[in-house]
Design a protein around this motif. Sequence first.
Motif, PDB file in Angstrom:
ATOM      1  N   ASN A  10     -66.094 -48.588   3.962  1.00 35.45           N
ATOM      2  CA  ASN A  10     -65.730 -49.773   3.179  1.00 35.45           C
ATOM      3  C   ASN A  10     -65.852 -49.541   1.680  1.00 35.45           C
ATOM      4  O   ASN A  10     -64.973 -49.944   0.906  1.00 35.45           O
ATOM      5  N   THR A  11     -66.943 -48.913   1.243  1.00 37.01           N
ATOM      6  CA  THR A  11     -67.103 -48.709  -0.201  1.00 37.01           C
ATOM      7  C   THR A  11     -66.109 -47.675  -0.724  1.00 37.01           C
ATOM      8  O   THR A  11     -65.596 -47.821  -1.833  1.00 37.01           O
ATOM      9  N   LEU A  12     -65.799 -46.678   0.069  1.00 39.38           N
ATOM     10  CA  LEU A  12     -64.803 -45.689  -0.361  1.00 39.38           C
ATOM     11  C   LEU A  12     -63.424 -46.319  -0.451  1.00 39.38           C
ATOM     12  O   LEU A  12     -62.632 -45.997  -1.350  1.00 39.38           O
ATOM     13  N   ALA A  13     -63.123 -47.227   0.465  1.00 36.74           N
ATOM     14  CA  ALA A  13     -61.835 -47.921   0.417  1.00 36.74           C
ATOM     15  C   ALA A  13     -61.714 -48.797  -0.816  1.00 36.74           C
ATOM     16  O   ALA A  13     -60.609 -49.056  -1.319  1.00 36.74           O
ATOM     17  N   ALA A  14     -62.863 -49.269  -1.330  1.00 36.89           N
ATOM     18  CA  ALA A  14     -62.861 -50.120  -2.521  1.00 36.89           C
ATOM     19  C   ALA A  14     -62.735 -49.322  -3.808  1.00 36.89           C
ATOM     20  O   ALA A  14     -62.527 -49.907  -4.880  1.00 36.89           O
ATOM     21  N   CYS A  15     -62.871 -48.009  -3.725  1.00 29.79           N
ATOM     22  CA  CYS A  15     -62.801 -47.157  -4.912  1.00 29.79           C
ATOM     23  C   CYS A  15     -61.350 -46.921  -5.334  1.00 29.79           C
ATOM     24  O   CYS A  15     -60.408 -47.119  -4.572  1.00 29.79           O
ATOM     25  N   ARG A  16     -61.198 -46.446  -6.568  1.00 30.50           N
ATOM     26  CA  ARG A  16     -59.889 -46.009  -7.043  1.00 30.50           C
ATOM     27  C   ARG A  16     -59.407 -44.827  -6.206  1.00 30.50           C
ATOM     28  O   ARG A  16     -60.190 -43.949  -5.859  1.00 30.50           O
ATOM     29  N   GLN A  17     -58.115 -44.791  -5.923  1.00 31.22           N
ATOM     30  CA  GLN A  17     -57.583 -43.640  -5.196  1.00 31.22           C
ATOM     31  C   GLN A  17     -57.736 -42.391  -6.052  1.00 31.22           C
ATOM     32  O   GLN A  17     -57.461 -42.395  -7.247  1.00 31.22           O
ATOM     33  N   GLY A  18     -58.211 -41.313  -5.425  1.00 33.19           N
ATOM     34  CA  GLY A  18     -58.406 -40.065  -6.142  1.00 33.19           C
ATOM     35  C   GLY A  18     -59.760 -39.955  -6.822  1.00 33.19           C
ATOM     36  O   GLY A  18     -59.960 -39.068  -7.662  1.00 33.19           O
ATOM     37  N   VAL A  19     -60.705 -40.818  -6.466  1.00 32.65           N
ATOM     38  CA  VAL A  19     -62.044 -40.764  -7.044  1.00 32.65           C
ATOM     39  C   VAL A  19     -62.715 -39.438  -6.681  1.00 32.65           C
ATOM     40  O   VAL A  19     -62.398 -38.824  -5.651  1.00 32.65           O
ATOM     41  N   ILE A  20     -63.611 -38.980  -7.540  1.00 29.42           N
ATOM     42  CA  ILE A  20     -64.448 -37.807  -7.263  1.00 29.42           C
ATOM     43  C   ILE A  20     -65.877 -38.297  -7.051  1.00 29.42           C
ATOM     44  O   ILE A  20     -66.395 -39.080  -7.860  1.00 29.42           O
ATOM     45  N   LEU A  21     -66.503 -37.844  -5.973  1.00 30.63           N
ATOM     46  CA  LEU A  21     -67.875 -38.239  -5.648  1.00 30.63           C
ATOM     47  C   LEU A  21     -68.815 -37.054  -5.808  1.00 30.63           C
ATOM     48  O   LEU A  21     -68.542 -35.965  -5.288  1.00 30.63           O
ATOM     49  N   ILE A  22     -69.938 -37.275  -6.488  1.00 34.18           N
ATOM     50  CA  ILE A  22     -70.970 -36.262  -6.667  1.00 34.18           C
ATOM     51  C   ILE A  22     -72.273 -36.794  -6.095  1.00 34.18           C
ATOM     52  O   ILE A  22     -72.682 -37.916  -6.417  1.00 34.18           O
ATOM     53  N   ASN A  23     -72.946 -35.995  -5.273  1.00 37.00           N
ATOM     54  CA  ASN A  23     -74.249 -36.410  -4.737  1.00 37.00           C
ATOM     55  C   ASN A  23     -75.256 -35.286  -4.878  1.00 37.00           C
ATOM     56  O   ASN A  23     -75.213 -34.288  -4.153  1.00 37.00           O
ATOM     57  N   THR A  24     -76.162 -35.453  -5.837  1.00 32.96           N
ATOM     58  CA  THR A  24     -77.300 -34.536  -5.980  1.00 32.96           C
ATOM     59  C   THR A  24     -78.595 -35.266  -5.649  1.00 32.96           C
ATOM     60  O   THR A  24     -79.675 -34.782  -5.976  1.00 32.96           O
ATOM     61  N   ALA A  25     -78.478 -36.419  -4.995  1.00 35.49           N
ATOM     62  CA  ALA A  25     -79.661 -37.236  -4.681  1.00 35.49           C
ATOM     63  C   ALA A  25     -80.116 -36.952  -3.257  1.00 35.49           C
ATOM     64  O   ALA A  25     -80.755 -35.933  -2.991  1.00 35.49           O
ATOM     65  N   ARG A  26     -79.768 -37.832  -2.314  1.00 39.74           N
ATOM     66  CA  ARG A  26     -80.187 -37.666  -0.927  1.00 39.74           C
ATOM     67  C   ARG A  26     -78.984 -37.809  -0.004  1.00 39.74           C
ATOM     68  O   ARG A  26     -78.131 -38.677  -0.191  1.00 39.74           O
ATOM     69  N   GLY A  27     -78.936 -36.963   1.026  1.00 37.58           N
ATOM     70  CA  GLY A  27     -77.793 -36.940   1.920  1.00 37.58           C
ATOM     71  C   GLY A  27     -77.580 -38.237   2.665  1.00 37.58           C
ATOM     72  O   GLY A  27     -76.440 -38.617   2.959  1.00 37.58           O
ATOM     73  N   GLY A  28     -78.668 -38.942   2.975  1.00 35.07           N
ATOM     74  CA  GLY A  28     -78.564 -40.185   3.723  1.00 35.07           C
ATOM     75  C   GLY A  28     -77.840 -41.293   2.986  1.00 35.07           C
ATOM     76  O   GLY A  28     -77.512 -42.330   3.583  1.00 35.07           O
ATOM     77  N   LEU A  29     -77.561 -41.110   1.701  1.00 33.24           N
ATOM     78  CA  LEU A  29     -76.803 -42.100   0.949  1.00 33.24           C
ATOM     79  C   LEU A  29     -75.331 -42.112   1.341  1.00 33.24           C
ATOM     80  O   LEU A  29     -74.608 -43.060   1.033  1.00 33.24           O
ATOM     81  N   VAL A  30     -74.880 -41.057   2.005  1.00 33.57           N
ATOM     82  CA  VAL A  30     -73.458 -40.874   2.288  1.00 33.57           C
ATOM     83  C   VAL A  30     -73.214 -40.850   3.792  1.00 33.57           C
ATOM     84  O   VAL A  30     -73.848 -40.081   4.527  1.00 33.57           O
ATOM     85  N   ASP A  31     -72.287 -41.683   4.246  1.00 30.25           N
ATOM     86  CA  ASP A  31     -71.772 -41.590   5.608  1.00 30.25           C
ATOM     87  C   ASP A  31     -70.825 -40.397   5.631  1.00 30.25           C
ATOM     88  O   ASP A  31     -69.697 -40.471   5.127  1.00 30.25           O
ATOM     89  N   GLU A  32     -71.282 -39.295   6.180  1.00 32.31           N
ATOM     90  CA  GLU A  32     -70.538 -38.043   6.049  1.00 32.31           C
ATOM     91  C   GLU A  32     -69.181 -38.094   6.742  1.00 32.31           C
ATOM     92  O   GLU A  32     -68.193 -37.542   6.244  1.00 32.31           O
ATOM     93  N   ALA A  33     -69.095 -38.756   7.892  1.00 32.91           N
ATOM     94  CA  ALA A  33     -67.815 -38.869   8.592  1.00 32.91           C
ATOM     95  C   ALA A  33     -66.819 -39.681   7.770  1.00 32.91           C
ATOM     96  O   ALA A  33     -65.621 -39.340   7.690  1.00 32.91           O
ATOM     97  N   ALA A  34     -67.300 -40.755   7.145  1.00 30.17           N
ATOM     98  CA  ALA A  34     -66.426 -41.585   6.314  1.00 30.17           C
ATOM     99  C   ALA A  34     -65.937 -40.810   5.094  1.00 30.17           C
ATOM    100  O   ALA A  34     -64.757 -40.915   4.705  1.00 30.17           O
ATOM    101  N   LEU A  35     -66.830 -40.024   4.475  1.00 36.07           N
ATOM    102  CA  LEU A  35     -66.426 -39.236   3.317  1.00 36.07           C
ATOM    103  C   LEU A  35     -65.383 -38.195   3.705  1.00 36.07           C
ATOM    104  O   LEU A  35     -64.379 -38.006   3.002  1.00 36.07           O
ATOM    105  N   LEU A  36     -65.597 -37.513   4.813  1.00 33.13           N
ATOM    106  CA  LEU A  36     -64.642 -36.497   5.253  1.00 33.13           C
ATOM    107  C   LEU A  36     -63.261 -37.118   5.467  1.00 33.13           C
ATOM    108  O   LEU A  36     -62.238 -36.559   5.033  1.00 33.13           O
TER     109      LEU A  36
END
Length: 317
Positions: free
Chosen positions: A216-242
Amino acid sequence: MTAPRHKILVTGADLAVQALRVLQDYDVIYAGALPTEQQLIALVKAHDPIGIIVRYGRITRRVIEHARSLKVISKHGSGIDTIDVVAAKDNGVVVRAAAGANAAAVAEHALALLLACAKSISRLNARMHDGHWDKANHKNIELRSKTIGLIGLGSIGRKMAAMCRAMELNVIAYDPFVTQEDNLALVPLEQIWSDADFISLHCPLTDDNRNLISMNTLAACRQGVILINTARGGLVDEAALLAAVRSGQVFAAGLDSFAKEPPDKNHAFFGEPQIILSPHIGGVTGQAYIDMGVAAAENLLRSLVDSGIHERKEATA
């Protein structure tokens, strides 16, 4: 007869020499690289440490409850999500973090991942090594005048903001615990999704923000957004990001942390050209290794002084 020295357990294979000098009045025991819960339980039962410096592995309730003399758990870094803080509190154990000790290192790594994604460094490097010259049909993304949304404004997020402003990026940020920040626009989380060309995560992992980056949050982003995560892996739904990367909703992702570390050998991210990976080493520099070790050791000693176990040097000089 000399009284036996208290022991400090380090959940790793080493500690900076400078940190060992801080702990010179204690015997330091090393758990080795990537210790398991059972190994840590065996070590605390055998050595009965008064303090633990956490580098790798998880300090679970079972580990804490088997450590009879434990007074303080000190993190070699800023994130304490690998420590059961509820269990520590239940057992009268203080938890400390070396906040800010690796801030510059992690922020630099986040910026490096952002640049690598925007400039297609990995793919162009691979193509060049294969003998291709893609100058005629490739265009990079220019960061200048784009908007970056930072989620989390601790010491790392603030370092990242300063570097991004120096590169003429428009910086917006969300942090529920920050009400005012000089020269920086604090916005609702929804505005990060809608306005940011790039998003960089710099917040701790909590029960409330697990899988913050979702379908849902990725769908709300601008198309072509770049995501950077140097924090914690649990912040990201990996299947949704893929899925979002493969659909083009996310142009690229630069990831230094994962839901499971290390990831399984057949992890779906492996082989994805638009996902740049590093093995949770954003804070691993020579200077950060020293700074984190010293801060963890000093935090541990400070807690032991507060509990009356360690005497202040000034009082005994």
